[in-house]
Motif scaffolding. Structure first.
Motif, PDB file in Angstrom:
ATOM      1  N   LEU A 106       0.809  -1.229   0.000  1.00  0.00           N
ATOM      2  CA  LEU A 106       0.000   0.000   0.000  1.00  0.00           C
ATOM      3  C   LEU A 106       0.850   1.291   0.000  1.00  0.00           C
ATOM      4  O   LEU A 106       0.608   2.172  -0.843  1.00  0.00           O
ATOM      5  CB  LEU A 106      -0.949  -0.058   1.193  1.00  0.00           C
ATOM      6  CG  LEU A 106      -2.140   0.877   1.238  1.00  0.00           C
ATOM      7  CD1 LEU A 106      -3.171   0.331   2.194  1.00  0.00           C
ATOM      8  CD2 LEU A 106      -1.797   2.277   1.590  1.00  0.00           C
ATOM      9  N   THR A 165      -2.096  -4.748  -6.348  1.00  0.00           N
ATOM     10  CA  THR A 165      -1.427  -5.436  -5.247  1.00  0.00           C
ATOM     11  C   THR A 165      -0.480  -6.444  -5.868  1.00  0.00           C
ATOM     12  O   THR A 165      -0.591  -6.766  -7.051  1.00  0.00           O
ATOM     13  CB  THR A 165      -2.424  -6.239  -4.381  1.00  0.00           C
ATOM     14  OG1 THR A 165      -2.941  -7.335  -5.168  1.00  0.00           O
ATOM     15  CG2 THR A 165      -3.568  -5.375  -3.891  1.00  0.00           C
ATOM     16  N   ARG A 181      -6.498  -1.893   1.366  1.00  0.00           N
ATOM     17  CA  ARG A 181      -6.540  -0.813   0.397  1.00  0.00           C
ATOM     18  C   ARG A 181      -6.983   0.458   1.131  1.00  0.00           C
ATOM     19  O   ARG A 181      -7.849   0.385   1.993  1.00  0.00           O
ATOM     20  CB  ARG A 181      -7.557  -1.171  -0.700  1.00  0.00           C
ATOM     21  CG  ARG A 181      -7.593  -0.197  -1.853  1.00  0.00           C
ATOM     22  CD  ARG A 181      -8.949   0.454  -2.002  1.00  0.00           C
ATOM     23  NE  ARG A 181      -8.893   1.530  -2.981  1.00  0.00           N
ATOM     24  CZ  ARG A 181      -9.381   1.467  -4.202  1.00  0.00           C
ATOM     25  NH1 ARG A 181     -10.000   0.388  -4.592  1.00  0.00           N
ATOM     26  NH2 ARG A 181      -9.277   2.497  -5.004  1.00  0.00           N
ATOM     27  N   VAL A 208      -7.293   0.654  -7.984  1.00  0.00           N
ATOM     28  CA  VAL A 208      -6.388  -0.429  -7.552  1.00  0.00           C
ATOM     29  C   VAL A 208      -6.966  -1.786  -7.937  1.00  0.00           C
ATOM     30  O   VAL A 208      -8.153  -2.053  -7.728  1.00  0.00           O
ATOM     31  CB  VAL A 208      -6.171  -0.456  -6.018  1.00  0.00           C
ATOM     32  CG1 VAL A 208      -5.026  -1.413  -5.656  1.00  0.00           C
ATOM     33  CG2 VAL A 208      -5.877   0.918  -5.461  1.00  0.00           C
ATOM     34  N   PHE A 226     -11.833  -3.222  -4.010  1.00  0.00           N
ATOM     35  CA  PHE A 226     -10.987  -3.020  -5.195  1.00  0.00           C
ATOM     36  C   PHE A 226     -11.800  -2.647  -6.432  1.00  0.00           C
ATOM     37  O   PHE A 226     -13.003  -2.846  -6.472  1.00  0.00           O
ATOM     38  CB  PHE A 226     -10.146  -4.287  -5.450  1.00  0.00           C
ATOM     39  CG  PHE A 226      -9.100  -4.481  -4.384  1.00  0.00           C
ATOM     40  CD1 PHE A 226      -7.872  -3.848  -4.485  1.00  0.00           C
ATOM     41  CD2 PHE A 226      -9.368  -5.251  -3.253  1.00  0.00           C
ATOM     42  CE1 PHE A 226      -6.917  -3.982  -3.481  1.00  0.00           C
ATOM     43  CE2 PHE A 226      -8.418  -5.387  -2.240  1.00  0.00           C
ATOM     44  CZ  PHE A 226      -7.192  -4.749  -2.361  1.00  0.00           C
TER      45      PHE A 226
END
Ligand SMILES: Cc1cc2nc3c(=O)[nH]c(=O)nc-3n(C[C@H](O)[C@H](O)[C@H](O)COP(=O)(O)O)c2cc1C
Length: 308
Positions: free
Chosen positions: A21, A37, A58, A65, A88
């Motif tokens: 992160l 990620t 997150r 993302v 996400f």
């Protein structure tokens, strides 16, 4: 749901032990339109493995993302994705990792040899999830076989494909094959994210112009320099070139430490690795490396980087 329309052409690649992160936030601050990620095990997520779930955090500060998962059982992957999809923008499947440990268990690039399983995984996830399902793949396992696969992927419901122009056999050696990125872009009508050997603005433009891919994904060059996104965006916008000085890198590292503290990601070996990555290629880098081998605390590590 479709793949989001990104604010610029640049995407930070998923990187194990790197794309945590704080690092994603730093890359976003300097202009990455989307980040991912690192690859996370679907089995570990389903088992509630603490370390994996930490890596799947997150922040609200983050823009787009993608959560990248690895696994080979469609139901296991779906269960893991369902657990985390609300956090996400995209659920990404890893069909590219060449590492022995991953491939021997039938994950990552091993799946490039299993067209029916790929179909099954994508269909199951696309049907069962609300967020778009995407794929990150290599050009093939032993030989280039992406063209046939990407059509099947698109038909099965995938909403974007990131393609690294190397086969599993090539590992990280040789030049990335941008021809296959071009051919993939011609073969499908979903967004294509080209990846491999983009290290500066010139290379990014060359890949975009040559392959007509929609976005460019950057891994190793960003690992050493999150400001690369700003440099490339400036180049693509025909703005003045930005030179990065030693002081910028020191500040970058201090910002990284602060983000790690803010989000509870402080890990001494990760900080050391990041300091080494960020300080590569400058006068005094070798001496710093020697010093960093000896430091034992976060404080002395920060002091050494400040004096770099
Ligand atoms: C340290 C490191 C870790 C990586 N981890 C992942 C990963 O977790 N998932 C993945 O899809 N690719 C992973 N990759 C591959 C990159 O995302 C990328 O495809 C590859 O490095 C080529 O891009 P580049 O030429 O910009 O480095 C990793 C690469 C590196 C260098």
């Amino acid at each position: 749901m479709e793949f989001p329309k990104l604010k610029n052409k640049l995407v930070l690649a998923p990187m194990a032990d790197i794309s945590i992160l704080p690092f994603r936030l730093l890359c976003q601050k300097y202009g990455a339109a989307m980040t991912y990620t690192e690859q996370l095990s679907a089995i570990a997520i389903n088992r509630g493995n603490e370390k994996t779930l930490k890596l799947a955090e997150r922040s609200r500060e983050e823009e787009e993302v993608g959560l990248q998962l690895f696994g080979r059982n469609p139901r296991v992957l779906l269960k893991a994705a369902k657990k985390l999809e609300k956090n996400f923008d995209v659920i990404d499947l890893n069909f590219g990792c060449p590492s022995k440990k991953i491939v021997n268990q039938g994950y990552g690039s091993a799946l490039l040899r299993e067209k029916d399983r790929i179909k099954d995984i994508i269909k199951t996830l696309s049907k069962g999830l609300e967020k778009p399902v995407t794929v990150k793949m290599r050009s093939g396992f032993k030989k280039v076989e992406a063209l046939e696969l990407v059509k099947v992927m698109e038909e099965s419901g995938v909403k974007a494909i990131a393609i690294h122009g190397r086969t599993k056999e090539q590992g990280y050696f040789g030049k990335a094959d941008w021809e296959i990125i071009k051919q993939v872009k011609e073969a499908v009508s979903i967004p294509v994210i080209g990846n491999g050997d983009v290290v500066n603005g010139e290379k990014a433009k060359e890949l975009l112009d040559y392959s007509k891919c929609d976005y460019v994904m950057i891994a190793r060059a960003a690992m050493n320099n999150p400001m690369i996104f700003k440099q490339i965006n400036c180049y693509l916008d025909d703005k003045k070139e930005i030179e990065i000085m030693k002081e910028d890198k020191i500040k970058l590292f201090l910002d990284y430490v602060e983000l790690c503290e803010r989000y509870d990601f402080v890990n001494f070996s990760n900080l050391k690795l990041t300091a080494l990555n960020f300080c590569k290629g400058f006068e005094g880098s070798k001496e710093l490396r020697v010093r960093l081998m000896k430091v034992k605390t976060k404080e002395t590590l920060i002091e050494a980087v400040k004096n770099f």
